[in-house]
Write a protein that holds these residues in place. Structure first.
Motif, PDB file in Angstrom:
ATOM      1  N   MET A   1       0.860  -1.182   0.054  1.00 22.99           N
ATOM      2  CA  MET A   1      -0.022  -0.203  -0.021  1.00 22.99           C
ATOM      3  C   MET A   1       0.810   1.356  -0.006  1.00 22.99           C
ATOM      4  SD  MET A   1      -2.937   1.184   2.695  1.00 22.99           S
ATOM      5  CE  MET A   1      -4.054  -0.233   2.211  1.00 22.99           C
ATOM      6  N   LYS A   2       0.519   2.209  -0.816  1.00 23.94           N
ATOM      7  CA  LYS A   2       1.453   3.572  -0.936  1.00 23.94           C
ATOM      8  C   LYS A   2       0.741   4.546   0.007  1.00 23.94           C
ATOM      9  CE  LYS A   2       3.781   2.216  -4.696  1.00 23.94           C
ATOM     10  NZ  LYS A   2       5.176   2.241  -4.674  1.00 23.94           N
ATOM     11  N   GLY A   3       1.792   5.263   0.557  1.00 20.61           N
ATOM     12  CA  GLY A   3       1.325   6.207   1.515  1.00 20.61           C
ATOM     13  C   GLY A   3       1.427   7.470   0.783  1.00 20.61           C
ATOM     14  N   VAL A   4       0.482   8.147   1.168  1.00 21.72           N
ATOM     15  CA  VAL A   4       0.186   9.502   0.321  1.00 21.72           C
ATOM     16  C   VAL A   4       0.007  10.782   1.109  1.00 21.72           C
ATOM     17  CG1 VAL A   4      -1.323  10.736  -1.520  1.00 21.72           C
ATOM     18  CG2 VAL A   4      -1.156   8.207  -1.587  1.00 21.72           C
ATOM     19  N   ALA A   5       0.740  11.597   0.867  1.00 22.55           N
ATOM     20  CA  ALA A   5       0.649  13.060   1.448  1.00 22.55           C
ATOM     21  C   ALA A   5       0.048  14.078   0.486  1.00 22.55           C
ATOM     22  CB  ALA A   5       2.001  13.629   1.814  1.00 22.55           C
ATOM     23  N   ILE A   6      -1.174  14.618   1.121  1.00 31.88           N
ATOM     24  CA  ILE A   6      -1.683  15.660   0.290  1.00 31.88           C
ATOM     25  C   ILE A   6      -1.628  17.016   0.559  1.00 31.88           C
ATOM     26  CG2 ILE A   6      -3.922  16.133  -0.933  1.00 31.88           C
ATOM     27  CD1 ILE A   6      -5.091  13.466  -0.167  1.00 31.88           C
ATOM     28  N   LEU A   7      -0.872  17.650  -0.191  1.00 37.21           N
ATOM     29  CA  LEU A   7      -0.668  19.439   0.321  1.00 37.21           C
ATOM     30  C   LEU A   7      -1.621  20.152  -0.272  1.00 37.21           C
ATOM     31  CD1 LEU A   7       3.169  19.497  -0.385  1.00 37.21           C
ATOM     32  CD2 LEU A   7       1.946  18.315   1.681  1.00 37.21           C
ATOM     33  N   GLY A   8      -2.457  20.670   0.359  1.00 37.36           N
ATOM     34  CA  GLY A   8      -3.675  21.650  -0.026  1.00 37.36           C
ATOM     35  C   GLY A   8      -4.766  20.376  -0.174  1.00 37.36           C
ATOM     36  N   ALA A   9      -5.220  19.764   0.905  1.00 40.58           N
ATOM     37  CA  ALA A   9      -6.029  18.690   0.738  1.00 40.58           C
ATOM     38  C   ALA A   9      -7.523  19.302   0.971  1.00 40.58           C
ATOM     39  CB  ALA A   9      -5.934  18.036   2.107  1.00 40.58           C
ATOM     40  N   THR A  10      -7.881  20.611   1.198  1.00 45.65           N
ATOM     41  CA  THR A  10      -9.227  21.061   1.493  1.00 45.65           C
ATOM     42  C   THR A  10      -9.598  21.780   0.191  1.00 45.65           C
ATOM     43  OG1 THR A  10      -8.387  23.012   2.251  1.00 45.65           O
ATOM     44  CG2 THR A  10      -8.885  21.177   3.886  1.00 45.65           C
ATOM     45  N   GLY A  11      -8.824  21.824  -0.903  1.00 43.66           N
ATOM     46  CA  GLY A  11      -8.924  22.358  -2.041  1.00 43.66           C
ATOM     47  C   GLY A  11      -9.680  21.325  -3.248  1.00 43.66           C
ATOM     48  N   SER A  12      -9.766  22.018  -4.312  1.00 45.50           N
ATOM     49  CA  SER A  12     -10.551  21.205  -5.352  1.00 45.50           C
ATOM     50  C   SER A  12      -9.962  19.951  -5.773  1.00 45.50           C
ATOM     51  CB  SER A  12     -10.969  21.965  -6.747  1.00 45.50           C
ATOM     52  OG  SER A  12      -9.525  22.425  -7.091  1.00 45.50           O
ATOM     53  N   PRO A 258     -14.760  16.534 -18.415  1.00 50.12           N
ATOM     54  CA  PRO A 258     -14.069  17.186 -17.384  1.00 50.12           C
ATOM     55  C   PRO A 258     -14.050  16.672 -16.073  1.00 50.12           C
ATOM     56  CG  PRO A 258     -15.207  18.847 -18.801  1.00 50.12           C
ATOM     57  CD  PRO A 258     -15.660  17.500 -18.918  1.00 50.12           C
ATOM     58  N   THR A 259     -13.080  16.099 -15.619  1.00 48.41           N
ATOM     59  CA  THR A 259     -12.885  15.441 -14.247  1.00 48.41           C
ATOM     60  C   THR A 259     -11.142  15.581 -14.029  1.00 48.41           C
ATOM     61  OG1 THR A 259     -13.139  13.828 -12.576  1.00 48.41           O
ATOM     62  CG2 THR A 259     -12.968  13.106 -14.910  1.00 48.41           C
ATOM     63  N   MET A 260     -10.896  15.854 -12.677  1.00 48.65           N
ATOM     64  CA  MET A 260      -9.675  16.017 -12.126  1.00 48.65           C
ATOM     65  C   MET A 260      -9.341  14.466 -11.501  1.00 48.65           C
ATOM     66  SD  MET A 260      -8.072  18.358 -13.587  1.00 48.65           S
ATOM     67  CE  MET A 260      -6.587  17.975 -12.497  1.00 48.65           C
ATOM     68  N   GLU A 261     -10.261  13.685 -11.333  1.00 49.72           N
ATOM     69  CA  GLU A 261     -10.040  12.409 -10.742  1.00 49.72           C
ATOM     70  C   GLU A 261      -9.474  11.584 -11.458  1.00 49.72           C
ATOM     71  OE1 GLU A 261     -13.510  10.819  -9.060  1.00 49.72           O
ATOM     72  OE2 GLU A 261     -14.155  12.856  -8.395  1.00 49.72           O
ATOM     73  N   ILE A 262      -9.357  11.331 -12.866  1.00 51.11           N
ATOM     74  CA  ILE A 262      -8.670  10.601 -13.659  1.00 51.11           C
ATOM     75  C   ILE A 262      -7.071  11.053 -13.644  1.00 51.11           C
ATOM     76  CG2 ILE A 262      -8.316   9.968 -15.917  1.00 51.11           C
ATOM     77  CD1 ILE A 262     -11.338   9.739 -16.099  1.00 51.11           C
ATOM     78  N   PRO A 263      -7.071  12.395 -13.978  1.00 48.72           N
ATOM     79  CA  PRO A 263      -5.367  12.674 -14.010  1.00 48.72           C
ATOM     80  C   PRO A 263      -4.724  12.423 -12.494  1.00 48.72           C
ATOM     81  CG  PRO A 263      -6.747  14.327 -15.140  1.00 48.72           C
ATOM     82  CD  PRO A 263      -7.783  13.501 -14.408  1.00 48.72           C
ATOM     83  N   VAL A 264      -5.415  12.594 -11.501  1.00 41.85           N
ATOM     84  CA  VAL A 264      -4.927  12.383 -10.075  1.00 41.85           C
ATOM     85  C   VAL A 264      -4.465  10.866  -9.935  1.00 41.85           C
ATOM     86  CG1 VAL A 264      -5.377  12.338  -7.637  1.00 41.85           C
ATOM     87  CG2 VAL A 264      -5.872  14.158  -9.005  1.00 41.85           C
ATOM     88  N   LEU A 265      -5.430  10.040 -10.442  1.00 44.03           N
ATOM     89  CA  LEU A 265      -5.180   8.534 -10.379  1.00 44.03           C
ATOM     90  C   LEU A 265      -4.083   8.277 -11.236  1.00 44.03           C
ATOM     91  CD1 LEU A 265      -6.107   5.919  -9.427  1.00 44.03           C
ATOM     92  CD2 LEU A 265      -7.730   5.846 -11.540  1.00 44.03           C
ATOM     93  N   TYR A 266      -3.958   8.903 -12.391  1.00 45.80           N
ATOM     94  CA  TYR A 266      -2.873   8.454 -13.257  1.00 45.80           C
ATOM     95  C   TYR A 266      -1.330   8.752 -12.660  1.00 45.80           C
ATOM     96  CZ  TYR A 266      -0.444   7.251 -17.759  1.00 45.80           C
ATOM     97  OH  TYR A 266       0.380   6.576 -18.472  1.00 45.80           O
ATOM     98  N   ALA A 267      -1.470   9.872 -12.005  1.00 46.29           N
ATOM     99  CA  ALA A 267      -0.418  10.513 -11.470  1.00 46.29           C
ATOM    100  C   ALA A 267       0.135   9.521 -10.470  1.00 46.29           C
ATOM    101  CB  ALA A 267      -0.515  11.996 -11.097  1.00 46.29           C
ATOM    102  N   LEU A 268      -0.765   9.088  -9.597  1.00 50.66           N
ATOM    103  CA  LEU A 268      -0.427   8.141  -8.768  1.00 50.66           C
ATOM    104  C   LEU A 268       0.139   6.693  -9.019  1.00 50.66           C
ATOM    105  CD1 LEU A 268      -3.456   8.693  -6.054  1.00 50.66           C
ATOM    106  CD2 LEU A 268      -0.997   9.820  -6.087  1.00 50.66           C
ATOM    107  N   THR A 269      -0.560   6.403 -10.338  1.00 50.66           N
ATOM    108  CA  THR A 269      -0.333   4.845 -10.683  1.00 50.66           C
ATOM    109  C   THR A 269       0.792   4.832 -11.638  1.00 50.66           C
ATOM    110  OG1 THR A 269      -2.169   4.905 -12.010  1.00 50.66           O
ATOM    111  CG2 THR A 269      -2.543   4.168 -10.007  1.00 50.66           C
ATOM    112  N   TYR A 270       1.019   5.858 -12.551  1.00 50.63           N
ATOM    113  CA  TYR A 270       1.955   5.929 -13.806  1.00 50.63           C
ATOM    114  C   TYR A 270       3.169   4.903 -13.709  1.00 50.63           C
ATOM    115  CZ  TYR A 270       4.962   7.642 -17.192  1.00 50.63           C
ATOM    116  OH  TYR A 270       6.166   7.480 -18.169  1.00 50.63           O
ATOM    117  N   PRO A 271       3.459   4.187 -14.465  1.00 55.98           N
ATOM    118  CA  PRO A 271       2.757   4.270 -15.786  1.00 55.98           C
ATOM    119  C   PRO A 271       1.567   2.998 -15.969  1.00 55.98           C
ATOM    120  CG  PRO A 271       4.721   2.793 -15.762  1.00 55.98           C
ATOM    121  CD  PRO A 271       4.547   3.451 -14.310  1.00 55.98           C
TER     122      PRO A 271
END
Length: 384
Positions: A1-12, A258-271
């Protein structure tokens, strides 16, 4: 399991990241969450995600916190500690503005993957960011939908086979307004984005197309492509997120609603890719697709940003800082919409450009531009 830090967690972007974590609780877990000042919203996220560290960057820690395993801290060093948290494999940098640069550098030097939504990190300190990644062994993956699209289109393509990158822009709410009406634009008008739900700063940047200029500069550093091979085009439907043209004339595009969820997911899992439940693209419902050239008379901030990118050195940091100050003044009702570009132009005209060799170079340019822009705006009552 990957640990994730979210800087700016309360924004969009933070909201999109949380949606991704909810769908894949066995792959990712939050280890650190930060907010600028919104302690109430951060408290709710801590109760849901149970990170080991919660940081309020620019406000004191609340005094009535319930007992729990989460450590609460505040201030600049606490933010940097979140970016370098020992349990964080991935750092999502969703901070707004130039304040995101130092945490990006710290995370990369610590060998983290940085899922970068803070485009200003590369705009202001591109050479420093690339050097930090090289020395520290960190990795950059883009979160912006345009750069995520380019990354996906480049899969399997050699760098020497790329002819040009084409970033798409929605054109914002004023794309079809008569030019004579632009001077009367209100903050409420500018915050009504036709296709995306974003924070106020990014939404205004989308209305001026300053955001697209920042993304051009970001693409230059992310993909190592010269400015003469990066273009932008207005695409009001926001279905095609960017395109890559190869030397044989093929054009590759990444598409979706339009959704930012897919780009976020790809940034986490790439490639790699993971299954994800989101609105599936329907080409009939999504059409027709149209494109327009960027009108620099309507969007002067775009041309100014492109100019700053080509100039290189500290000019992009000056562009960014002047824009941040002018946007804040516009949102506060203290200057007009056209003033944003006028203030940027004034700062770029007066700044003696120099190289970016250290963080101090960036901070000096940023500080000067903020003071100069405030002085410029204070002299106008109101801007023309």
């Amino acid at each position: 399991m990957k640990g994730v830090a979210i800087l700016g967690a309360t924004g969009s972007i933070g909201a999109s990241a949380r949606a991704v974590l909810r769908q894949h609780p066995n792959r990712f877990h939050a280890v650190a969450l930060t907010a600028h000042r919104n302690a109430g919203a951060l408290r709710e996220l801590v109760a849901e995600l149970h990170p080991s560290l919660a940081v309020i960057a620019d406000a004191p820690v609340p005094g009535d916190l319930p007992p729990g395993r989460t450590e609460w801290r505040s201030g600049r060093q606490a933010l940097l500690d979140a970016a370098t948290h020992p349990d964080a494999d991935i750092v999502i940098n969703a901070l707004v503005g130039a304040a995101g640069l130092e945490p990006t550098l710290a995370a990369l030097r610590a060998g983290k993957r940085v899922a970068l939504a803070n485009k200003e990190s590369l705009v202001c300190g591109g050479p420093l960011v690339l050097e930090a990644a090289r020395r520290g062994g960190g990795e950059l993956t883009p979160v912006d939908s345009e750069h995520s699209a380019i990354l996906q289109c480049l899969s399997g393509t050699r760098a020497e086979d790329v002819r040009r990158l084409v970033l798409t822009a929605s054109g914002g709410p004023f794309r079809a307004w008569p030019l004579e009406r632009i001077g009367a634009v209100t903050p409420a008008d500018a915050l009504r984005h036709p296709t995306w739900n974003m924070g106020s700063k990014v939404t205004i940047d989308s209305a001026t197309l300053a955001n697209k200029a920042l993304e051009v500069i970001e693409a230059h550093f992310l993909f190592g492509v010269g400015y003469d091979r990066i273009e932008a085009v207005v695409h009001p439907q926001s279905i095609i997120h960017s395109m890559v043209e190869t030397v044989d004339g093929s054009v590759l595009a990444q598409m979706g609603f339009p959704t930012m969820e897919i780009p976020v997911l790809y940034a986490l899992t790439y490639p790699e890719r993971l299954p994800y439940e989101a609105r599936r693209y329907d080409p009939v419902a999504g059409g027709p697709l149209t494109f327009e050239a960027v009108d620099t008379a309507r969007f002067p901030a775009f041309a100014l940003g492109f100019q700053a990118g080509r100039a290189g050195g500290t000019a992009p940091a000056v562009f960014n800082a002047a824009n941040e100050v002018a946007v804040a003044e516009f949102l506060a009702g203290r200057c007009t919409f056209p003033c944003i570009a006028e203030a940027i132009a004034d700062a770029l005209d007066r700044w003696p450009n120099g190289p970016v060799d250290t963080l101090d170079d960036v901070l000096a340019a940023d500080g000067w531009a903020r003071r100069a822009t405030n002085d410029f705006l204070n002299q106008l009552a109101p801007c023309s």
